[in-house]
Design a protein around this motif. Structure first.
Motif, PDB file in Angstrom:
ATOM      1  N   VAL A  68      11.701  88.424  29.526  1.00  0.00           N
ATOM      2  CA  VAL A  68      12.447  87.302  30.093  1.00  0.00           C
ATOM      3  C   VAL A  68      12.941  86.431  28.940  1.00  0.00           C
ATOM      4  CG1 VAL A  68      12.311  85.253  31.548  1.00  0.00           C
ATOM      5  CG2 VAL A  68      11.082  87.341  32.201  1.00  0.00           C
ATOM      6  N   VAL A  69      14.240  86.119  28.937  1.00  0.00           N
ATOM      7  CA  VAL A  69      14.844  85.387  27.825  1.00  0.00           C
ATOM      8  C   VAL A  69      15.348  84.030  28.289  1.00  0.00           C
ATOM      9  CG1 VAL A  69      16.669  85.394  26.087  1.00  0.00           C
ATOM     10  CG2 VAL A  69      15.511  87.533  26.686  1.00  0.00           C
ATOM     11  N   ARG A  70      15.038  82.996  27.513  1.00  0.00           N
ATOM     12  CA  ARG A  70      15.674  81.687  27.703  1.00  0.00           C
ATOM     13  C   ARG A  70      16.467  81.376  26.440  1.00  0.00           C
ATOM     14  NH1 ARG A  70      11.953  76.440  27.779  1.00  0.00           N
ATOM     15  NH2 ARG A  70      11.243  77.351  29.747  1.00  0.00           N
ATOM     16  N   GLY A  71      17.620  80.729  26.606  1.00  0.00           N
ATOM     17  CA  GLY A  71      18.462  80.431  25.468  1.00  0.00           C
ATOM     18  C   GLY A  71      19.535  81.483  25.268  1.00  0.00           C
ATOM     19  N   SER A  72      20.137  81.484  24.073  1.00  0.00           N
ATOM     20  CA  SER A  72      21.268  82.367  23.774  1.00  0.00           C
ATOM     21  C   SER A  72      20.910  83.361  22.673  1.00  0.00           C
ATOM     22  CB  SER A  72      22.484  81.537  23.343  1.00  0.00           C
ATOM     23  OG  SER A  72      23.525  82.376  22.890  1.00  0.00           O
ATOM     24  N   VAL A  73      20.806  84.614  23.063  1.00  0.00           N
ATOM     25  CA  VAL A  73      20.556  85.660  22.072  1.00  0.00           C
ATOM     26  C   VAL A  73      21.738  85.778  21.120  1.00  0.00           C
ATOM     27  CG1 VAL A  73      20.239  88.146  21.772  1.00  0.00           C
ATOM     28  CG2 VAL A  73      18.960  86.944  23.546  1.00  0.00           C
ATOM     29  N   PRO A 100      -0.651  83.870  35.526  1.00  0.00           N
ATOM     30  CA  PRO A 100       0.658  84.346  36.003  1.00  0.00           C
ATOM     31  C   PRO A 100       1.697  83.232  35.954  1.00  0.00           C
ATOM     32  CG  PRO A 100      -1.114  85.018  37.490  1.00  0.00           C
ATOM     33  CD  PRO A 100      -1.712  84.029  36.540  1.00  0.00           C
ATOM     34  N   VAL A 101       2.927  83.595  35.634  1.00  0.00           N
ATOM     35  CA  VAL A 101       4.006  82.610  35.519  1.00  0.00           C
ATOM     36  C   VAL A 101       5.214  83.080  36.318  1.00  0.00           C
ATOM     37  CG1 VAL A 101       3.252  81.791  33.252  1.00  0.00           C
ATOM     38  CG2 VAL A 101       4.866  83.690  33.397  1.00  0.00           C
ATOM     39  N   ASP A 102       6.073  82.125  36.636  1.00  0.00           N
ATOM     40  CA  ASP A 102       7.312  82.406  37.348  1.00  0.00           C
ATOM     41  C   ASP A 102       8.396  82.740  36.321  1.00  0.00           C
ATOM     42  OD1 ASP A 102       9.781  82.246  38.689  1.00  0.00           O
ATOM     43  OD2 ASP A 102       9.012  80.794  40.129  1.00  0.00           O
ATOM     44  N   ALA A 103       8.930  83.939  36.384  1.00  0.00           N
ATOM     45  CA  ALA A 103       9.935  84.359  35.402  1.00  0.00           C
ATOM     46  C   ALA A 103      11.160  83.457  35.424  1.00  0.00           C
ATOM     47  CB  ALA A 103      10.335  85.808  35.663  1.00  0.00           C
ATOM     48  N   ASP A 104      11.551  82.965  36.601  1.00  0.00           N
ATOM     49  CA  ASP A 104      12.722  82.090  36.693  1.00  0.00           C
ATOM     50  C   ASP A 104      12.491  80.771  35.971  1.00  0.00           C
ATOM     51  OD1 ASP A 104      14.220  83.908  38.122  1.00  0.00           O
ATOM     52  OD2 ASP A 104      13.536  83.168  40.072  1.00  0.00           O
ATOM     53  N   VAL A 105      11.257  80.288  36.000  1.00  0.00           N
ATOM     54  CA  VAL A 105      10.945  79.055  35.277  1.00  0.00           C
ATOM     55  C   VAL A 105      10.997  79.307  33.773  1.00  0.00           C
ATOM     56  CG1 VAL A 105       9.219  77.255  34.886  1.00  0.00           C
ATOM     57  CG2 VAL A 105       9.558  78.183  37.190  1.00  0.00           C
ATOM     58  N   LEU A 106      10.507  80.456  33.341  1.00  0.00           N
ATOM     59  CA  LEU A 106      10.582  80.794  31.919  1.00  0.00           C
ATOM     60  C   LEU A 106      12.030  80.792  31.430  1.00  0.00           C
ATOM     61  CD1 LEU A 106       8.040  83.744  31.500  1.00  0.00           C
ATOM     62  CD2 LEU A 106       7.738  81.371  30.793  1.00  0.00           C
ATOM     63  N   ASP A 139      15.859  76.568  30.626  1.00  0.00           N
ATOM     64  CA  ASP A 139      15.736  75.832  29.373  1.00  0.00           C
ATOM     65  C   ASP A 139      15.188  74.417  29.569  1.00  0.00           C
ATOM     66  OD1 ASP A 139      16.000  76.782  26.836  1.00  0.00           O
ATOM     67  OD2 ASP A 139      18.177  76.860  26.862  1.00  0.00           O
ATOM     68  N   ASP A 140      15.322  73.887  30.760  1.00  0.00           N
ATOM     69  CA  ASP A 140      14.853  72.526  31.009  1.00  0.00           C
ATOM     70  C   ASP A 140      13.388  72.476  31.428  1.00  0.00           C
ATOM     71  OD1 ASP A 140      17.366  71.428  30.463  1.00  0.00           O
ATOM     72  OD2 ASP A 140      18.060  71.817  32.506  1.00  0.00           O
ATOM     73  N   ALA A 141      12.798  73.629  31.678  1.00  0.00           N
ATOM     74  CA  ALA A 141      11.408  73.651  32.136  1.00  0.00           C
ATOM     75  C   ALA A 141      10.450  73.460  30.962  1.00  0.00           C
ATOM     76  CB  ALA A 141      11.112  74.971  32.838  1.00  0.00           C
ATOM     77  N   ASP A 142       9.404  72.680  31.188  1.00  0.00           N
ATOM     78  CA  ASP A 142       8.353  72.469  30.191  1.00  0.00           C
ATOM     79  C   ASP A 142       7.331  73.594  30.335  1.00  0.00           C
ATOM     80  OD1 ASP A 142       6.217  71.682  28.629  1.00  0.00           O
ATOM     81  OD2 ASP A 142       6.273  69.591  29.265  1.00  0.00           O
ATOM     82  N   LEU A 143       7.226  74.418  29.327  1.00  0.00           N
ATOM     83  CA  LEU A 143       6.329  75.564  29.400  1.00  0.00           C
ATOM     84  C   LEU A 143       4.874  75.145  29.615  1.00  0.00           C
ATOM     85  CD1 LEU A 143       7.768  77.843  26.568  1.00  0.00           C
ATOM     86  CD2 LEU A 143       8.133  78.033  29.028  1.00  0.00           C
ATOM     87  N   LEU A 144       4.490  74.031  29.045  1.00  0.00           N
ATOM     88  CA  LEU A 144       3.103  73.612  29.171  1.00  0.00           C
ATOM     89  C   LEU A 144       2.753  73.238  30.617  1.00  0.00           C
ATOM     90  CD1 LEU A 144       2.632  71.516  25.912  1.00  0.00           C
ATOM     91  CD2 LEU A 144       1.960  73.879  26.354  1.00  0.00           C
ATOM     92  N   SER A 180       3.513  91.264  31.286  1.00  0.00           N
ATOM     93  CA  SER A 180       2.835  92.418  31.869  1.00  0.00           C
ATOM     94  C   SER A 180       2.001  91.905  33.036  1.00  0.00           C
ATOM     95  CB  SER A 180       1.937  93.108  30.843  1.00  0.00           C
ATOM     96  OG  SER A 180       1.266  94.205  31.406  1.00  0.00           O
ATOM     97  N   GLY A 181       2.262  92.433  34.241  1.00  0.00           N
ATOM     98  CA  GLY A 181       1.554  91.951  35.411  1.00  0.00           C
ATOM     99  C   GLY A 181       1.820  90.488  35.705  1.00  0.00           C
ATOM    100  N   GLY A 182       3.000  90.006  35.337  1.00  0.00           N
ATOM    101  CA  GLY A 182       3.356  88.615  35.578  1.00  0.00           C
ATOM    102  C   GLY A 182       2.763  87.626  34.602  1.00  0.00           C
ATOM    103  N   VAL A 183       2.070  88.117  33.561  1.00  0.00           N
ATOM    104  CA  VAL A 183       1.415  87.272  32.562  1.00  0.00           C
ATOM    105  C   VAL A 183       2.133  87.429  31.224  1.00  0.00           C
ATOM    106  CG1 VAL A 183      -0.730  86.905  31.277  1.00  0.00           C
ATOM    107  CG2 VAL A 183      -0.801  87.397  33.728  1.00  0.00           C
ATOM    108  N   VAL A 184       2.344  86.328  30.517  1.00  0.00           N
ATOM    109  CA  VAL A 184       2.968  86.381  29.200  1.00  0.00           C
ATOM    110  C   VAL A 184       1.968  86.946  28.196  1.00  0.00           C
ATOM    111  CG1 VAL A 184       4.034  85.062  27.335  1.00  0.00           C
ATOM    112  CG2 VAL A 184       4.455  84.405  29.710  1.00  0.00           C
ATOM    113  N   ARG A 185       2.316  88.061  27.586  1.00  0.00           N
ATOM    114  CA  ARG A 185       1.447  88.692  26.586  1.00  0.00           C
ATOM    115  C   ARG A 185       1.920  88.418  25.156  1.00  0.00           C
ATOM    116  NH1 ARG A 185      -2.900  89.484  29.715  1.00  0.00           N
ATOM    117  NH2 ARG A 185      -2.404  90.724  31.566  1.00  0.00           N
ATOM    118  N   ALA A 186       3.224  88.184  24.994  1.00  0.00           N
ATOM    119  CA  ALA A 186       3.777  87.926  23.659  1.00  0.00           C
ATOM    120  C   ALA A 186       5.095  87.197  23.821  1.00  0.00           C
ATOM    121  CB  ALA A 186       3.980  89.230  22.890  1.00  0.00           C
TER     122      ALA A 186
END
Length: 405
Positions: free
Chosen positions: A339-344, A383-389, A392-397, A355-361
């Motif tokens: 899942v990518v946020r920002g501009s590649v 587990p995290v919501d991929a759409d929130v990841l 860009d305005d979402a606070d990861l913490l 993996s399994g909805g959990v951020v591994r790296a």
């Protein structure tokens, strides 16, 4: 009660261990025995700032004055020939020294290509290696870099900064594919090409011939490259000889637990030479990273003093290439999605490996804040919501539930 601690190896781990021991109140004798003639120094700048400028400011980790003030003996330019853990002795060419506990921090040596040697063939592991290589990185020079991993990529970027022409040969179809995957590896390839590097994928060295005026590389595709120098950057081999001679368990590095303890009592290992058990990952890993070396060395020093301390934080490292800061946190051998946020395209992004909805790296370009948040998510394994990841305005913490330790 410990009275004598010996560190075998004079690099990053030695400095961190010595400082940790003194901060934790150990007042016994500390002896650091290093094969290099230089006092402990940082290695990450060797492929970046130091290679480019030769400025050694900030490179040193332990000054001779600090060692004198803290009763830490530096024995530089000496090699340890063996350990006798049962007798508590460390054997040198001119005798032996007493040790109630030993930290093996011997690092490793660069892997070489079979038959590829010569004055114009370089590797990069020590400060002297960097000094020797810098002398040939100049406008008009052509440099062939073998391997597009992080060391090879940093050398290529520094060589371009010094005005050299650079050809990079990489055996895989994208740089860093095994770590980042094909799509993000392609981003690294684009970064190099945007800065004028001739990056050749699925191409390796077939032969090398050195002459008085230069060196000629013939590739696996039969192409000839006339160059001024070749830099081999295909990884390193852990220097496990001292451990092997003492009957300590070795498997692609010295096998240690989460506290840096080896299979032999009172002998510890840390840094590039150690293959340590990581509680978060649930497996033994050998991570050749500055931060991991620091953390495991500190854990081992604390554990020596009876304060068992585990290195359990997510692995993390960075790489400065051209004007881009790249960072990677965690460890993901496999993943379900990225899942990518920002501009590649703008090299301004953070990619999360799930993996399994959990951020591994996570892998990021110029997104240190996102990496800090990703490290928390990786450590908590929630587990995290991929759409929130992606947002860009979402606070990861805020994705870490309250009360999750």
């Amino acid at each position: 009660m410990l009275s004598d601690i010996v560190v075998v190896g004079g690099g990053q781990c030695a400095a961190v261990a010595a400082r940790t021991l003194r901060r934790r109140g150990f007042d016994g004798h500390i002896e650091i025995i290093g094969a290099e003639a230089d006092p402990p120094y940082q290695r990450p700048p060797l492929s970046k700032e130091y290679l480019e400028t030769g400025d050694a400011g900030g490179l040193s980790l332990l000054s001779e004055q600090w060692c004198a003030d803290k009763n830490v003996r530096l024995r530089l330019g000496e090699r340890v020939l063996g350990l006798d853990p049962a007798a508590g002795r460390v054997r040198l060419a001119d005798g032996s020294v007493r040790a109630d506990a030993v930290l093996i921090a011997t690092g490793g040596r660069p892997r070489m290509l079979p038959g590829v040697t010569g004055e114009r063939v370089h590797t990069l592991r020590t400060r002297r290696d960097a000094d020797r290589l810098r002398a040939v990185l100049a406008p008009g020079a052509t440099i062939v870099v073998v391997g597009a991993g992080f060391i090879g990529s940093e050398v290529a970027a520094t060589a371009r900064a010094r005005g050299a022409e650079v050809v990079v040969l990489e055996a895989l179809d994208t740089p860093l594919r095994t770590v980042l995957g094909a799509d993000l590896g392609a981003v690294c390839a684009a970064l190099h090409r945007a800065h004028g590097v001739d990056l050749r994928l699925r191409e390796t060295v077939s032969s090398v011939a050195e002459g008085s005026q230069g060196i000629t590389v013939v590739t696996s595709r039969g192409r000839r490259i006339d160059a001024d120098a070749v830099v081999v950057g295909i990884g390193m081999e852990p220097a496990t000889e001292v451990a092997e001679g003492a009957g300590i368990a070795v498997a692609d590095g010295i096998v240690v637990d989460e506290c840096g303890r080896t299979s032999v009592p009172a002998v510890f290992a840390a840094g590039d030479v150690a293959r340590h058990y990581h509680p978060l990952l649930g497996e033994h890993v050998r991570t050749e990273h500055f931060d991991s070396a620091n953390r495991l060395a500190a854990a081992a020093a604390n554990t020596m003093l009876g304060r068992a301390t585990a290195f359990a934080e997510p692995p993390w490292f960075w790489s400065d290439q051209y004007d881009v800061n790249l960072q990677y946190a965690g460890h993901a051998a496999t993943w379900d999605e990225i899942v990518v946020r920002g501009s590649v395209a703008d090299f301004d992004f953070c990619a999360f490996y799930l993996s399994g909805g959990v951020v591994r790296a996570a892998f990021a370009a110029d997104r240190g804040g996102d990496i800090a948040g990703a490290r928390e998510l990786i450590a908590r394994a929630v587990p995290v919501d991929a759409d929130v990841l992606r947002d860009d305005d979402a606070d990861l913490l805020e994705l870490v539930p309250e009360g999750v330790a």
